[in-house]
Design an enzyme around this catalytic site. Structure first.
Site, PDB file in Angstrom:
ATOM      1  N   GLY A 185       0.798  -1.217   0.000  1.00 37.95           N
ATOM      2  CA  GLY A 185       0.000   0.000   0.000  1.00 37.95           C
ATOM      3  C   GLY A 185       0.827   1.262   0.000  1.00 37.95           C
ATOM      4  N   THR A 186       1.896   1.289   0.787  1.00 34.58           N
ATOM      5  CA  THR A 186       2.716   2.500   0.881  1.00 34.58           C
ATOM      6  C   THR A 186       3.337   2.850  -0.463  1.00 34.58           C
ATOM      7  OG1 THR A 186       3.188   2.228   3.233  1.00 34.58           O
ATOM      8  CG2 THR A 186       4.760   3.517   1.951  1.00 34.58           C
ATOM      9  N   ASN A 217      -8.423   3.791   8.590  1.00 38.22           N
ATOM     10  CA  ASN A 217      -7.835   2.606   9.192  1.00 38.22           C
ATOM     11  C   ASN A 217      -7.907   2.586  10.712  1.00 38.22           C
ATOM     12  OD1 ASN A 217      -5.834   4.763   8.547  1.00 38.22           O
ATOM     13  ND2 ASN A 217      -4.531   3.534   9.885  1.00 38.22           N
ATOM     14  N   GLN A 244      -8.101  -0.329   3.359  1.00 44.25           N
ATOM     15  CA  GLN A 244      -9.035  -0.927   4.321  1.00 44.25           C
ATOM     16  C   GLN A 244     -10.407  -1.184   3.723  1.00 44.25           C
ATOM     17  OE1 GLN A 244      -8.362  -2.129   7.197  1.00 44.25           O
ATOM     18  NE2 GLN A 244      -6.348  -1.274   7.635  1.00 44.25           N
ATOM     19  N   ALA A 289      -2.359  -6.625  -0.374  1.00 39.90           N
ATOM     20  CA  ALA A 289      -2.872  -7.988  -0.224  1.00 39.90           C
ATOM     21  C   ALA A 289      -2.978  -8.437   1.220  1.00 39.90           C
ATOM     22  CB  ALA A 289      -1.967  -8.961  -0.993  1.00 39.90           C
ATOM     23  N   HIS A 290      -2.111  -7.925   2.096  1.00 43.51           N
ATOM     24  CA  HIS A 290      -2.023  -8.527   3.425  1.00 43.51           C
ATOM     25  C   HIS A 290      -3.166  -8.136   4.351  1.00 43.51           C
ATOM     26  CE1 HIS A 290      -0.398  -5.274   6.149  1.00 43.51           C
ATOM     27  NE2 HIS A 290      -0.135  -4.731   4.986  1.00 43.51           N
ATOM     28  N   THR A 316      12.240  -7.007 -10.730  1.00 42.83           N
ATOM     29  CA  THR A 316      11.803  -8.385 -10.953  1.00 42.83           C
ATOM     30  C   THR A 316      10.506  -8.665 -10.216  1.00 42.83           C
ATOM     31  OG1 THR A 316      14.097  -9.102 -11.165  1.00 42.83           O
ATOM     32  CG2 THR A 316      12.458 -10.808 -10.701  1.00 42.83           C
ATOM     33  N   CYS A 318       1.557   1.158  11.695  1.00 49.97           N
ATOM     34  CA  CYS A 318       2.741   1.853  11.197  1.00 49.97           C
ATOM     35  C   CYS A 318       3.248   2.903  12.177  1.00 49.97           C
ATOM     36  CB  CYS A 318       2.433   2.506   9.852  1.00 49.97           C
ATOM     37  SG  CYS A 318       1.874   1.310   8.620  1.00 49.97           S
TER      38      CYS A 318
END
Length: 381
Positions: free
Chosen positions: A69-70, A148, A178, A199-200, A236, A322
């Site tokens: 996200g960041t 959040n 969120q 994704a997390h 990559t 964070c």
């Protein structure tokens, strides 16, 4: 442990892990290589991109994979400015995640002016305030969809429509980290030009996110090097994580209604139980998303309560993960009008569909007992 911090991160679902394992072991090819092992990785990346795009309601070509996200937020805002460096103004709100606010600080250091809009007591910004802040040199408006810390919801589609009607060349970005597991986002209908996801928070792995760039949006790549991601994000490809992202949204696509209903039921039980505890105030609005509940326990510092809960086997937080470890009161809670003392007495509980009724009951018993013990030690004799 009873885990009540799913807004910080979620455990990887078993189905997601199974999908990832081959690309951490025998399917180790570089997705940019032309031989068979590389082509297999490329096929997996393309399949995952299609899954992510379908889940978020956009074209495959509008999804750029990032590290989370960041990075998605940073790339959205900085990339918009790189494409139009003549624009010298950006608009955001006082309750955004630090990924937005600190990127705006960086843009300010580069010569842009930043307007930070106030919010109401529920953490929402008004459409009128957003429109009123637009100038002739405004580059972008950035408004998060779901806060959040509070769970409050901004009407991002209405904001985007109003911005584009008032000034069609101003971009609209939204941090949707969120929101992704709560709403079917339908980005193609949302009106936003840029959106950031990860994704997390969805039962997927850490270290992988997505940036939505609406077709035709003026934007330039921030991370340069190779030609990956159609030359929009060099490096990559993290094939295993990308596959995991795709598997996570595939699972949500199949189970979305039962997923959201399970969270609603657990949230209602937790809210009702917490409401029975004396001397509390709700910071989360009643119409916020159900998986985030922010509550103030009067007279008890959140850090003390969280440490005691941890010892009792309950994990929660005082706000954004964070900012964990910071002694500064939450900027979100200050922005909605709480004083520093009230902000330091506030705790966020956040849930998932995998929590059981028994876990909620046990958590409530532990929270009530711990709060009672701490209140007894802080009452004047």
């Amino acid at each position: 442990m009873i885990y009540l911090d799913h807004a910080a991160t979620t455990p990887i679902r078993g189905e997601v892990m199974e999908a990832m394992v081959p690309f951490l072991t025998e399917e180790y090819g570089n997705a940019s290589s032309i031989y068979g092992l590389g082509r297999g990785a490329r096929s997996a990346v393309d399949k995952a991109r299609h899954s992510v795009a379908q889940f978020f309601g956009c074209a495959d070509s509008e999804i750029v994979f990032t590290s989370g996200g960041t990075e998605s937020i940073h790339s959205a805002l900085l990339g918009a400015w790189l494409a139009r460096p003549d624009r010298k103004h950006i608009i955001t709100t006082a309750v955004e995640h630090h990924a937005v606010l600190h990127t705006c600080d960086l843009l300010h250091e580069m010569g842009l002016e930043v307007t930070i809009l106030d919010v109401d007591e529920n953490g929402r910004v008004s459409v009128e305030d957003v429109i009123g802040a637009i100038r002739g040199d405004t580059l972008c408006v950035s408004v998060m969809m779901v806060n959040n810390e509070l769970g409050s919801v901004n009407q991002v589609a209405a904001i985007a429509e109003a911005v584009h009607r008032a000034s069609p060349d101003v971009l609209v970005h939204s941090d949707m980290v969120q929101a992704a597991g709560v709403f079917r986002l339908e980005l193609d209908r949302s009106g936003v030009d840029l959106a950031s996801m990860t994704a997390h928070k969805l039962g997927g792995p850490k270290g992988i996110g997505a940036l939505y760039i609406r077709r035709g949006t003026q934007w330039k790549s921030v991370l340069r090097g190779g030609a990956q991601e159609r030359e929009r994000r060099a490096g990559t490809e993290n094939t295993a994580a990308i596959v995991g992202f795709g598997a996570a949204v595939d699972w949500l696509s199949r189970h979305f209604e039962e997923h959201t209903e399970a969270i609603r039921v657990r949230s209602q039980a937790l809210r009702e139980g917490l409401s029975k505890i004396s001397a509390i105030t709700w910071n989360s609005p009643p119409d916020g998303v159900p998986h985030i509940l922010n509550v103030r326990f009067h007279g008890i510092r959140a850090d003390r309560l969280l440490m005691r809960l941890d010892l009792e086997g309950v994990a929660a937080s005082a706000g954004s993960a964070c900012a964990a470890g910071s002694l500064t009161p939450s900027h979100v809670l200050l922005a909605i009008g709480l004083d520093p003392k009230a902000a330091r007495e506030s705790v966020r509980f956040s849930l998932s569909d995998e929590m059981t009724e028994e876990e909620i009951s046990q958590a409530l018993e532990i929270i009530e007992r711990t709060v009672s013990q701490l209140q007894s030690t802080t009452r004047p004799s």
